[in-house]
Design an enzyme around this catalytic site. Structure first.
Site: not given
Length: 476
Positions: A85, A133, A360, A388, A435-436, A461
């Protein structure tokens, strides 16, 4: 400029359909991905113990870079997050010919433009920026570039073309910007024909993402006039807006706030407010990333200290530690660190939590719920569907594979852990290029099982060293 009716409200039906179709295609490809050995097996973790120094916050890193670029003077930014990012933002600044001196991957000096960023190309040429993204690059740049001069197209990966931006475009058009996105979906690519703006008033929705408001706020001081921004319904993730306003103050800009941040606030930026470089700024450690280690300590009963954010943090996601405390963990706060453990005699208990301010980190709660007694209800997370990936669908799918029963609703879910908290072994977790998802579901290994993470490289990311850090404090 009068806005087309199709842009006044982003089509949620179109968004959900696109996201679900993409999710299904990713699920179908999981077997092929595994066959190509694009996986990582996290072996059973008995305990997590140690100290973790967090990488810089993604949200703060990209905000710092943009504000430095708009400021009068040069700004040294330290503890910058090394991730995809941030790379997209830095590459965009390079393409826009904003001088950026790289000292290391985590340290740069940005020479500000003392006002809006203009296209370095001729007036009949278009500057095409690819932002992957990275929502924290797409949204703020879309707003900031409207304030200068030039023609731009901002685009990204296919998933970025499914992430709404219509509410931001709506606000920019109300201020007089010649900007548009795809009318049918309200998503990128974003086309800008910038000729500078004279200020004004905008009324926008805050229900989908706080990033739209943050983007308008950050761009407002380089407008030639006063700017007033009103929230016409409700503002989600208000702590992220507070983070933005606090950072703007460090760059010399004061935002006047009327009303309750949890209601329908309005914001006023006077034309006299201008960005002035603080000369140097240190990016705080990422509180969202802290959630994995905090939850891991709570699940295993180990003792973990995360350094880089604490009681004096400007990030709302530090409140995740309070949720772990509700579940039965012990939390100790220091100004720049958080220490978490759990007494072995205390069992984690299910909770019912409004996670609208920590969406998140709420993903990490979904996995912690697998280890609790009783169900866990995660409320007010409609924004999961716009991230995402379609995170609600993804979390439901993966938790179900692990043996949980999950009830899905529009903006919340209820997770019933597997009987006796016995998690299914050797399950392949599809990460949907999110990623999460990869980092959150790695904690499944704390249940004494192997968990196979598909496409572990997607953590680049925001946290490319995550699995190394996890292994560094794990006892198997």
């Amino acid at each position: 400029m009068q806005q087309a009716p199709s842009l006044q409200k982003c089509s949620e039906v179109a968004q959900r359909t696109k996201a679900m179709n993409w999710l299904e295609s990713r699920l179908q490809s999981a077997t092929d991905d595994a066959a190509s050995d694009n996986t990582l097996t996290v072996t059973p973790i008995k305990s997590l113990d140690g100290t973790v120094t967090l990488p810089g916050s993604k949200s703060l890193s990209n905000r710092c870079l943009l504000l430095a670029a708009l400021s009068d003077g040069s700004t040294k930014v330290d503890n910058l997050l090394e991730s995809d990012d941030i790379r997209f933002m830095l590459e965009a600044l390079d393409q826009l010919e904003v001088p950026v001196e790289r000292h290391s991957a985590e340290s740069v000096t940005v020479t500000g433009q003392n006002g809006p960023i203009n296209s370095p190309l001729n007036e009949d040429e278009t500057n095409e920026l690819f932002l992957g993204n990275a929502g924290t690059a797409m949204r703020p740049l879309a707003a900031a570039l409207c304030m200068g001069q030039g023609n731009f197209v901002l685009d990204g990966v296919p998933r970025m073309r499914e992430r709404p931006i219509a509410d931001l475009i709506d606000g920019l058009q109300q201020l007089g910007a010649d900007v548009s996105c795809v009318a049918e979906t309200g998503c990128p690519p974003v086309t800008i024909h910038a000729k500078g703006l004279k200020g004004g008033k905008a009324s926008i929705s805050g229900k989908m993402s706080s990033q739209f408001l943050s983007s308008l706020l950050m761009a407002a001081p380089v407008v030639d006039g006063d700017v007033t921004i009103e929230i016409k319904d409700e503002l989600i993730s208000a702590p992220y807006v507070a983070l933005t306003i606090g950072l703007m103050k460090k760059f010399g800009v004061n935002v006047e706030i009327e009303g309750d941040m949890d209601g329908k606030p309005s914001f006023h930026i006077r034309s006299s407010e201008k960005y002035i470089s603080p000369e140097s700024i240190l990016v705080e450690g990422d509180a969202s990333s802290a959630s994995y280690f905090i939850a891991g300590a709570a699940i295993t009963g180990g003792t973990v200290t995360v350094r880089g954010c604490g009681s004096e943090s400007v990030q709302g996601d530090v409140a995740f530690a309070n949720v772990m405390e509700q579940m039965g963990a012990k939390v100790e706060w220091a100004p720049e660190s958080i220490t978490v453990t759990r007494d072995s005699s205390v069992k984690l208990k299910g909770v019912d939590v409004d996670c609208g301010k920590i969406p998140d980190a709420a993903m990490t709660l979904a996995v912690a719920a697998l280890f609790a007694e009783g169900p866990t209800t995660i409320r007010n997370v409609y924004s999961w569907r716009l991230k995402e990936t379609e995170r609600m669908k993804a979390i439901v799918a993966e938790c179900t594979k692990l043996g949980a029963k999950v009830e899905e609703f529009e903006d919340y879910c209820i997770i019933h852990p597997p009987p006796d908290n016995k998690i299914n072994d050797n399950i392949l977790i599809e990460t949907y290029d999110d990623h999460r998802m990869a980092m959150t579901f790695s904690l499944v290994a704390c249940g004494g099982v192997n968990v196979i993470i598909n496409d572990p490289g997607c953590t680049a990311k925001t946290f490319p060293t995550y699995f190394d850090m996890l292994e560094g404090i794990a006892t198997h």
